[in-house]
Enzyme design. Sequence first.
Site, PDB file in Angstrom:
ATOM      1  N   GLU A  96      19.100  43.222  25.549  1.00  0.00           N
ATOM      2  CA  GLU A  96      19.520  44.558  25.170  1.00  0.00           C
ATOM      3  C   GLU A  96      19.278  44.910  23.709  1.00  0.00           C
ATOM      4  O   GLU A  96      19.113  46.086  23.375  1.00  0.00           O
ATOM      5  CB  GLU A  96      21.015  44.716  25.483  1.00  0.00           C
ATOM      6  CG  GLU A  96      21.352  44.793  26.953  1.00  0.00           C
ATOM      7  CD  GLU A  96      20.838  46.076  27.600  1.00  0.00           C
ATOM      8  OE1 GLU A  96      21.150  47.177  27.110  1.00  0.00           O
ATOM      9  OE2 GLU A  96      20.059  45.957  28.564  1.00  0.00           O
ATOM     10  N   SER A 505      85.229  40.265  53.487  1.00  0.00           N
ATOM     11  CA  SER A 505      85.899  39.010  53.135  1.00  0.00           C
ATOM     12  C   SER A 505      85.061  38.100  52.260  1.00  0.00           C
ATOM     13  O   SER A 505      85.597  37.151  51.686  1.00  0.00           O
ATOM     14  CB  SER A 505      86.283  38.246  54.405  1.00  0.00           C
ATOM     15  OG  SER A 505      87.408  38.839  54.998  1.00  0.00           O
TER      16      SER A 505
END
Length: 848
Positions: A96, A505
């Site tokens: 590149e 309970s």
Amino acid sequence: MPTFAKTVIVLNLIKIGMAFALASMIVGLGIVAGLFWHFSHGLPDHKQLADYQPATVSRLYASDGRLLAEYAKEKRVFVPVAAMPKRVLQAFVAAEDQRFFTHPGIDFIGLGRAVIANLANPGKRPEGASGITQQVAKNFLLNNQATLARKIREAILAFRIEETYSKERILELYLNEIYLGSGNYGVATAALNYFDASLGQLTLSEIAYLAGLPKAPNRYNIVRNEKEAYARRDYVLGRMRDDGYISAEEEKAARAEKLTVRKRSATEVVQADFFAEEVRRNLLAAYGEKGLYESGLTVMTTLDPAIQGIADQALREGLIAYDRRHGWRGPYAKIADVKEGSGWEDEFARLVQRRPLFGLPTWQLAVVTKVEAQSATIAGLPPSPDGGGTEGTIPFAEMRWARPTLPDQRVGGSPGRPANVVSVGDVVVVENVEKPTTGPLGTAYRPDAKPYPPKSYALRQIPNVNGGVVVMDPQTGRVLAMSGGWSYGMSQFNRAVQANRQPGSSFKPFVYLAAMDAGFTPSTIVEDAPFEYAPGYGQPVWRPSNYGGGFLGPLTVRNGLEKSRNLMTVRMAAQMGMKRVVQVAKEFGIMDNMGAYLPMALGAGDTTLLRMTMGHAMLANGAREITPSLVDRVQDRNGKTIYRHEPRECIGCGEASAGGRPPPPQIVDRRQPFHDPASVYQVVNMMLGVTTRGTAGQLAVLGRPIAGKTGTTNDSRDNWFIGSTPDYTIGIYVGFDEPRTLGDQETGGGTSAPVYERIARVIFKDKPPVPFRIPPGLRIVKVNHDSGLPAYPGDPNAIDEAFKPGTEPNEYGAQGPNTAGAASGDSADSMGAGGIRRSTLSGTGETY
């Protein structure tokens, strides 16, 4: 013309030309400077790249390292440039931007070559000359518009970026952001998705191929354009050789290598949808949307996949068992006409797509096409592997359980024939079975039964009841498993953390803990007799009752907890004052703003399963503070730990000795109990009786100490069981999402405790029982279970009871508050032999 004159003319022309050239250069430079000045205004701040971090995937992992979930806007893997192989960097630079390491941001040689090539070939596509720095400027700070203005702005930004950042930082930004085709952002993601490899595992040929993609990712796709892809790869290899990155031999070998695109290996993912969603919600609250979806967090969760699988299965089996007890609610759907040629198959296919089945993996949908005397024929099944058809049979024995459901979860009579259950056109849920089944789930085969014919099925039904399970480490608060309901696909509502319900309970242990603080002992006598409370201000008198009605007269506190006697609990709360109970509930994290009202002593306030499990876990660990946590550790994208849950200190962890083997690490817990450990152990010791003689006595078959408590609320709307060992606290809740009765006979002991048993049988298999630690200072005395008085030698009813010094029972009676046994007007000494008045009344003791 004389030679001298000619020379003068030439010199003058040269001077004029030079002056013109100088003027042109000055004008040109002025124009360029003017353009740069003009376009430099309003440019994005390139300094933001210093803090720029590309959006990456956040991953959740189970405690065994397997992937749990991923969250991301763009699935990108960020890799610091320092961790990238040098050859990857060289390949992209060669392909590149050949002079990347030497130019100031723009490659003027490459730019000039591109200008000449474009002028020489006006009809061809213009050549670009953007180097890596310019691409960074474009990708991060600008757009993709192909205009001269954008190119000038790009050039200006490239110069500024080069002045501010190192070449390595620019490469890092470029290689993690660049698009490489097929939805791949960044070179690391492309390596995984093209070649199923990390950057360090790529071959030179594969690296060169990836480096050639940025120019035209679609054009050089190896699958669609193999010839051009190889040509581009070979070009990159040639550039790498010319630039001295590889030798001619390496280039030759790489050119000869065939590129093979390998599908990314399937990641082994743990299935725990409710757990993962709760983690996601917590992370979103802690780090925000950007932090979760873009920051690349690595999250190690507390999830134990094996325990999670056990919890999921146990909850589903428990819900199925309850659902079968309460009958058949009818077919899944109905198809009006299933005659041959009516097109019912298409209607059935649309139905399946529109209403997917969220059942067990072995369940499927089918259509009843014929109902006979002892069976029903079904169709719409997938063909069997041996080439069998799509029809099957439901024997009547596999639908006998389907009694009609009546209001309030009652059931009608057993069906006498298949026609009482199904009819033609019914869409039903079925499961393939080999032999007649038995048991509450209808899934256990009768070992002595003859096999059914092939393609025989049992009738099934998706429960309309729901529930949740939490498995927690009581020493640390780590949530090892969380099931939030029957199916996450059917409903994302998490009953473990989002359902606020009355605990019934299962709250009582905290009332009894307040009682121990107030001077009660496990052997204190309290009257189980009618109780009235007049709140005043025109409100009606409150008259609580025991589950099942009836009274047992004077009982020890231990018996009151084991049998879950409501009237004893309320009487104790009234005597010591509800403020004590409220304080205990707050300390243990059950409720934050609990009202000091007597009904609250029976679990009338709202809380969640997670909070109740946490409260019971802190009873089990001796009142050391824990915070429920689904996350062990969070790391940022760079591996830095930004959160750690472990409250204890590890001495020697990660250390190596100068010579020889390092000493074993030591876990040091510096937390101090926030509540009296003696009182806490007294309650835990009494809770052991709940799972051996009390409302969850069926758990005695597990053969280990389990401190548990059942819970059933008014009208049996909610069923609970929470059980603890020193290693695990497991909480179970069962109820309807829109609260209504579960049925007259449904209790926490009958509905939720069996879910605990299913989990415990698996996770405790081959593990020795572990006793609860007794805190120093307590005295363990053998007493008679029924009377609470010292046991005589050889007493078959003797148990070990825990007492604080000075409160042990003597030969005359149990110690404790003087008014405890006289709440109904009787004293402990007047109760007859053993201090207990025998009663013919009975009751299971669950909370009303």
